[in-house]
Design a protein around this motif. Structure first.
Motif, PDB file in Angstrom:
ATOM      1  N   ASN A   1       9.575 -12.607 -10.502  1.00 23.76           N
ATOM      2  CA  ASN A   1      10.176 -12.978  -9.226  1.00 23.76           C
ATOM      3  C   ASN A   1       9.332 -12.581  -8.018  1.00 23.76           C
ATOM      4  OD1 ASN A   1      12.472 -14.141 -10.350  1.00 23.76           O
ATOM      5  ND2 ASN A   1      13.520 -12.171 -10.507  1.00 23.76           N
ATOM      6  N   LEU A   2       8.558 -11.502  -8.150  1.00 25.99           N
ATOM      7  CA  LEU A   2       7.788 -11.017  -6.995  1.00 25.99           C
ATOM      8  C   LEU A   2       6.503 -11.820  -6.779  1.00 25.99           C
ATOM      9  CD1 LEU A   2       7.500  -8.830  -4.765  1.00 25.99           C
ATOM     10  CD2 LEU A   2       6.203  -7.483  -6.428  1.00 25.99           C
ATOM     11  N   THR A   3       5.699 -11.937  -7.811  1.00 25.79           N
ATOM     12  CA  THR A   3       4.386 -12.579  -7.667  1.00 25.79           C
ATOM     13  C   THR A   3       4.399 -14.060  -8.056  1.00 25.79           C
ATOM     14  OG1 THR A   3       3.724 -12.005  -9.922  1.00 25.79           O
ATOM     15  CG2 THR A   3       3.258 -10.392  -8.189  1.00 25.79           C
ATOM     16  N   HIS A   4       5.499 -14.505  -8.684  1.00 25.88           N
ATOM     17  CA  HIS A   4       5.643 -15.874  -9.190  1.00 25.88           C
ATOM     18  C   HIS A   4       4.619 -16.204 -10.280  1.00 25.88           C
ATOM     19  CE1 HIS A   4       8.500 -16.254  -6.027  1.00 25.88           C
ATOM     20  NE2 HIS A   4       7.596 -16.197  -5.074  1.00 25.88           N
TER      21      HIS A   4
ATOM     22  N   ALA B   1      -7.831  -9.813 -21.072  1.00 28.14           N
ATOM     23  CA  ALA B   1      -8.007  -8.513 -20.413  1.00 28.14           C
ATOM     24  C   ALA B   1      -6.653  -8.048 -19.908  1.00 28.14           C
ATOM     25  CB  ALA B   1      -8.982  -8.633 -19.243  1.00 28.14           C
ATOM     26  N   ILE B   2      -6.403  -6.765 -20.036  1.00 33.49           N
ATOM     27  CA  ILE B   2      -5.248  -6.146 -19.387  1.00 33.49           C
ATOM     28  C   ILE B   2      -5.778  -5.301 -18.239  1.00 33.49           C
ATOM     29  CG2 ILE B   2      -3.430  -4.415 -19.640  1.00 33.49           C
ATOM     30  CD1 ILE B   2      -2.778  -5.575 -22.311  1.00 33.49           C
ATOM     31  N   ILE B   3      -5.217  -5.521 -17.062  1.00 34.55           N
ATOM     32  CA  ILE B   3      -5.681  -4.872 -15.839  1.00 34.55           C
ATOM     33  C   ILE B   3      -4.563  -3.985 -15.309  1.00 34.55           C
ATOM     34  CG2 ILE B   3      -6.570  -5.244 -13.505  1.00 34.55           C
ATOM     35  CD1 ILE B   3      -7.572  -7.990 -14.484  1.00 34.55           C
ATOM     36  N   ASN B   4      -4.837  -2.701 -15.202  1.00 35.86           N
ATOM     37  CA  ASN B   4      -3.843  -1.709 -14.803  1.00 35.86           C
ATOM     38  C   ASN B   4      -4.229  -1.115 -13.443  1.00 35.86           C
ATOM     39  OD1 ASN B   4      -2.195   0.888 -16.745  1.00 35.86           O
ATOM     40  ND2 ASN B   4      -1.731   0.101 -14.741  1.00 35.86           N
ATOM     41  N   ILE B   5      -3.308  -1.155 -12.474  1.00 32.65           N
ATOM     42  CA  ILE B   5      -3.545  -0.480 -11.187  1.00 32.65           C
ATOM     43  C   ILE B   5      -3.286   1.005 -11.398  1.00 32.65           C
ATOM     44  CG2 ILE B   5      -2.915  -0.326  -8.758  1.00 32.65           C
ATOM     45  CD1 ILE B   5      -1.880  -3.192  -8.938  1.00 32.65           C
TER      46      ILE B   5
ATOM     47  N   GLY C   1       6.125   3.511   0.468  1.00 29.85           N
ATOM     48  CA  GLY C   1       7.426   2.894   0.246  1.00 29.85           C
ATOM     49  C   GLY C   1       7.329   1.702  -0.692  1.00 29.85           C
ATOM     50  N   GLU C   2       8.428   1.411  -1.396  1.00 31.01           N
ATOM     51  CA  GLU C   2       8.429   0.334  -2.387  1.00 31.01           C
ATOM     52  C   GLU C   2       8.236  -1.036  -1.743  1.00 31.01           C
ATOM     53  OE1 GLU C   2      11.739   0.458  -4.989  1.00 31.01           O
ATOM     54  OE2 GLU C   2      11.334   2.501  -5.691  1.00 31.01           O
ATOM     55  N   HIS C   3       8.725  -1.197  -0.521  1.00 27.93           N
ATOM     56  CA  HIS C   3       8.560  -2.487   0.168  1.00 27.93           C
ATOM     57  C   HIS C   3       7.084  -2.800   0.348  1.00 27.93           C
ATOM     58  CE1 HIS C   3       9.366  -5.844   2.804  1.00 27.93           C
ATOM     59  NE2 HIS C   3       8.620  -5.306   3.753  1.00 27.93           N
ATOM     60  N   ASN C   4       6.309  -1.812   0.818  1.00 28.28           N
ATOM     61  CA  ASN C   4       4.870  -2.014   0.966  1.00 28.28           C
ATOM     62  C   ASN C   4       4.179  -2.083  -0.393  1.00 28.28           C
ATOM     63  OD1 ASN C   4       4.596  -2.186   3.796  1.00 28.28           O
ATOM     64  ND2 ASN C   4       4.769   0.026   3.996  1.00 28.28           N
ATOM     65  N   GLY C   5       4.719  -1.346  -1.373  1.00 29.41           N
ATOM     66  CA  GLY C   5       4.182  -1.435  -2.725  1.00 29.41           C
ATOM     67  C   GLY C   5       4.285  -2.855  -3.268  1.00 29.41           C
ATOM     68  N   ASP C   6       5.418  -3.516  -2.995  1.00 31.19           N
ATOM     69  CA  ASP C   6       5.580  -4.912  -3.414  1.00 31.19           C
ATOM     70  C   ASP C   6       4.558  -5.815  -2.743  1.00 31.19           C
ATOM     71  OD1 ASP C   6       7.661  -4.252  -5.055  1.00 31.19           O
ATOM     72  OD2 ASP C   6       9.244  -4.940  -3.704  1.00 31.19           O
ATOM     73  N   LYS C   7       4.287  -5.545  -1.469  1.00 30.33           N
ATOM     74  CA  LYS C   7       3.284  -6.345  -0.759  1.00 30.33           C
ATOM     75  C   LYS C   7       1.896  -6.163  -1.373  1.00 30.33           C
ATOM     76  CE  LYS C   7       5.502  -6.463   3.809  1.00 30.33           C
ATOM     77  NZ  LYS C   7       5.347  -6.077   5.244  1.00 30.33           N
ATOM     78  N   VAL C   8       1.600  -4.935  -1.794  1.00 33.42           N
ATOM     79  CA  VAL C   8       0.313  -4.672  -2.456  1.00 33.42           C
ATOM     80  C   VAL C   8       0.207  -5.481  -3.744  1.00 33.42           C
ATOM     81  CG1 VAL C   8      -1.042  -2.917  -3.667  1.00 33.42           C
ATOM     82  CG2 VAL C   8      -0.020  -2.380  -1.451  1.00 33.42           C
ATOM     83  N   LEU C   9       1.293  -5.524  -4.510  1.00 33.07           N
ATOM     84  CA  LEU C   9       1.279  -6.280  -5.764  1.00 33.07           C
ATOM     85  C   LEU C   9       1.073  -7.773  -5.524  1.00 33.07           C
ATOM     86  CD1 LEU C   9       4.186  -4.455  -7.618  1.00 33.07           C
ATOM     87  CD2 LEU C   9       1.768  -4.389  -8.246  1.00 33.07           C
TER      88      LEU C   9
ATOM     89  N   ALA D   1       5.161  -3.414 -14.110  1.00 28.35           N
ATOM     90  CA  ALA D   1       5.154  -3.186 -12.672  1.00 28.35           C
ATOM     91  C   ALA D   1       3.741  -3.204 -12.099  1.00 28.35           C
ATOM     92  CB  ALA D   1       5.837  -1.857 -12.356  1.00 28.35           C
ATOM     93  N   ASP D   2       2.809  -2.473 -12.732  1.00 27.03           N
ATOM     94  CA  ASP D   2       1.455  -2.356 -12.208  1.00 27.03           C
ATOM     95  C   ASP D   2       0.411  -2.851 -13.201  1.00 27.03           C
ATOM     96  OD1 ASP D   2       1.753  -0.426 -14.090  1.00 27.03           O
ATOM     97  OD2 ASP D   2       1.217   1.271 -12.822  1.00 27.03           O
ATOM     98  N   LYS D   3       0.835  -3.716 -14.116  1.00 26.94           N
ATOM     99  CA  LYS D   3      -0.068  -4.154 -15.181  1.00 26.94           C
ATOM    100  C   LYS D   3      -0.075  -5.681 -15.270  1.00 26.94           C
ATOM    101  CE  LYS D   3      -0.284  -1.410 -18.728  1.00 26.94           C
ATOM    102  NZ  LYS D   3       0.064  -0.716 -19.998  1.00 26.94           N
ATOM    103  N   PHE D   4      -1.281  -6.247 -15.318  1.00 27.06           N
ATOM    104  CA  PHE D   4      -1.462  -7.691 -15.372  1.00 27.06           C
ATOM    105  C   PHE D   4      -2.319  -8.048 -16.584  1.00 27.06           C
ATOM    106  CE2 PHE D   4      -0.502  -6.514 -11.099  1.00 27.06           C
ATOM    107  CZ  PHE D   4       0.175  -7.583 -10.522  1.00 27.06           C
TER     108      PHE D   4
END
Length: 540
Positions: free
Chosen positions: A140-143, A163-167, A178-186, A209-212
């Motif tokens: 829902n966040l990144t589509h 590849a698995i990419i982990n922040i 804050g989580e709001h800005n964290g979502d923007k980072v993602l 959450a932080d893994k692509f």
């Protein structure tokens, strides 16, 4: 029809129609089947209503030909805000060019005018069910496609390069900004992935959450070429900070790459990214030397053995003597867990203890060790020390069990000691104070184990009501050859003595080490120079 549209009773719709009579007729029917309705007379009004009430609106029904802004223009703008909102277009049969354009911009369903209300209600329920299913496969966040979609795609693939990419330490970003800005980072990070890995050649997923994950559409792509592309992305991310509302946020990432024709690429990439993080390597390619499959099988085997071992009594306490350094006379024993195989082989805890902790089975082992310790205390009148971790102390269930056992053995508790593992970070000292005070009331002494390793803190020693400090073996095992280690051990010993703590040296494995420990003045010693851990039967 009622069964088909029962899903509509809890939804909110946005309805845009400029013809007054049609709008009123349709709206009166929709009110009987939906929870709430926002009504617009043109596309501009509809867009404004959507912007104001996006979180509430579940479905849009719109005419095409409307003044100020037509329905298709409104849809284009709404899709920019939420590309997944279900939309139904109402149009006359003569407007086929509008219908084609509507389909092109992602409209789900259409209904012809004059509107058949039964058909409209069925289309509404179908559209919502379709999007409900689609949401199962979309983040829902990144589509981006999500983990469910990745698993489904992997089921249909026999070979993969991925590849698995982990922040790294993404939780820290949430804590700081804050989580709001964290979502923007993602979202920014997902956009960067799309730039580097084109959708014509790669599929990108957000799997945690932080893994692509990035999968090459062509298995024939050279893995070194893929590595270079991932490396360039890693360097770009680390050199270019993300800007969120003028905040500069630096990111670090770890990448694990795997290529497999046996449908193992996903688990190989997962394991190699974890391995890379432990080794502080930004990017690694999996190869067979990592023995990942064997590691999985070994973990599964030991989890089963631990569970059965707890039930069948396969865990036993072994006891290593701790002697008075001056006299070499045994003062007490440290209880050490061992697993006994069917053939009598004694297995060291290094083989299974970490697995037990990760599988949440370790609390069973601390309970067994308490029972083993009291057995030796009661039957052979020996003083025994048992290791306890901060995780044990922080567990209400474990502490309840410890209190119960201490009460049941109250006449023997003066011979029981606890050694808090100082190599594990203590996040709540109030819990530790409470634990020490509780066991002190039963006459149990408390020491700090492994001091000098990990999170060593002299201030902690001053503030805790402890009786002794056990100096970590990493400082002892080469002390006869290292002047620096000798200075450190002497400093710890002198500091402890000033505050009234006794000192213990572990890993005393030779006469040379023993002589240095004796010269420094450490009170007690433990190690193979005196004796190995002994079974219950070996202790007189």
């Amino acid at each position: 029809m009622i069964n088909n549209v029962s899903i509509l009773k809890n939804i909110t719709i946005l309805y845009a129609e400029d013809e007054v009579a049609l709008r009123e007729i349709t709206l009166n029917i929709l009110r009987g089947f939906t929870k709430k309705q926002f009504v617009a007379e043109n596309g501009a009004q509809g867009l404004d209503l959507f912007k104001q009430n996006e979180s509430e609106i579940d479905l849009i029904i719109t005419d095409v030909n409307m003044p100020i802004m037509n329905g298709l223009e409104m849809i284009r703008e709404i899709k920019k805000i939420n590309p997944h909102i279900p939309i139904i277009v109402a149009t006359a049969f003569s407007n086929t060019e509008y219908l084609l354009e509507a389909i092109d911009i992602g409209v789900d369903k259409y209904v012809l005018k004059p509107i058949d209300m039964k058909k409209l209600l069925q289309l509404m329920s179908q559209s919502l069910l379709y999007h409900e299913l689609k949401d199962l496969y979309t983040d829902n966040l990144t589509h981006l496609p999500n983990r469910n979609k990745l698993k489904k795609d992997l089921e249909n693939s026999s070979e993969d390069l991925m590849a698995i990419i982990n922040i790294d330490k993404f939780s820290t970003i949430n804590d700081l900004f804050g989580e709001h800005n964290g979502d923007k980072v993602l979202i920014e990070f997902a956009d960067a992935l799309k730039e580097y890995f084109s959708n014509q050649e790669f599929i990108i997923y957000r799997i945690e959450a932080d893994k692509f994950a990035v999968i090459s559409k062509s298995f024939d792509r050279d893995v070194n070429n893929f590595y270079d592309l991932c490396k360039n992305f890693e360097e770009f991310i680390e050199q270019e900070p993300v800007y969120i509302d003028e905040h500069e946020i630096d990111l670090n990432i770890t990448i694990g790459i795997a290529k497999s024709d046996a449908n193992n690429a996903y688990k190989y990439a997962q394991r190699v990214v974890t391995y890379a993080r432990k080794k502080f390597e930004p990017i690694l390619i999996y190869n067979d030397s990592f023995n990942i499959q064997e590691s999985f099988e070994e973990n599964i085997k030991w989890i089963k053995k631990i569970k059965n071992g707890v039930k069948n009594g396969d865990f036993k306490g072994y006891f290593q003597p701790i002697v008075d350094t001056k006299t070499k006379e045994i003062y007490k024993y440290e209880a050490l867990v061992r697993y006994i195989e069917e053939d009598g082989t004694v297995v060291s805890p290094y083989t299974f203890l970490n697995i037990a902790k990760k599988a949440k089975l370790y609390p069973h082992i601390i309970r067994i060790m308490l029972d083993e310790a009291f057995n030796l205390i009661k039957t052979k009148n020996k003083r025994v020390a048992v290791n306890i971790s901060f995780e044990d102390i922080a567990s209400a269930v474990t502490m309840e069990h410890i209190n119960k056992v201490l009460k049941e053995n109250a006449e023997y508790t003066n011979l029981l000691e606890f050694e808090i593992l100082e190599s594990e970070e203590i996040s709540n000292f109030e819990e530790v104070f409470k634990f020490i005070n509780t066991v002190n009331e039963f006459g149990c002494k408390v020491g700090v184990d492994d001091f000098g390793a990990g999170y060593s803190n002299f201030n902690m020693l001053v503030n805790l009501n402890i009786s002794y400090v056990k100096i970590d073996g990493s400082l002892i095992r080469s002390i006869d050859k290292s002047e620096n280690q000798k200075i450190i051990v002497k400093t710890i010993d002198e500091f402890a003595k000033k505050f009234g703590f006794k000192t213990v040296a572990e890993f005393v494995s030779s006469e040379e080490i023993y002589e240095v420990i004796k010269e420094i003045g450490v009170d007690f010693s433990q190690g193979y120079y005196f004796d190995a851990p002994l079974s219950y039967d070996q202790i007189k």
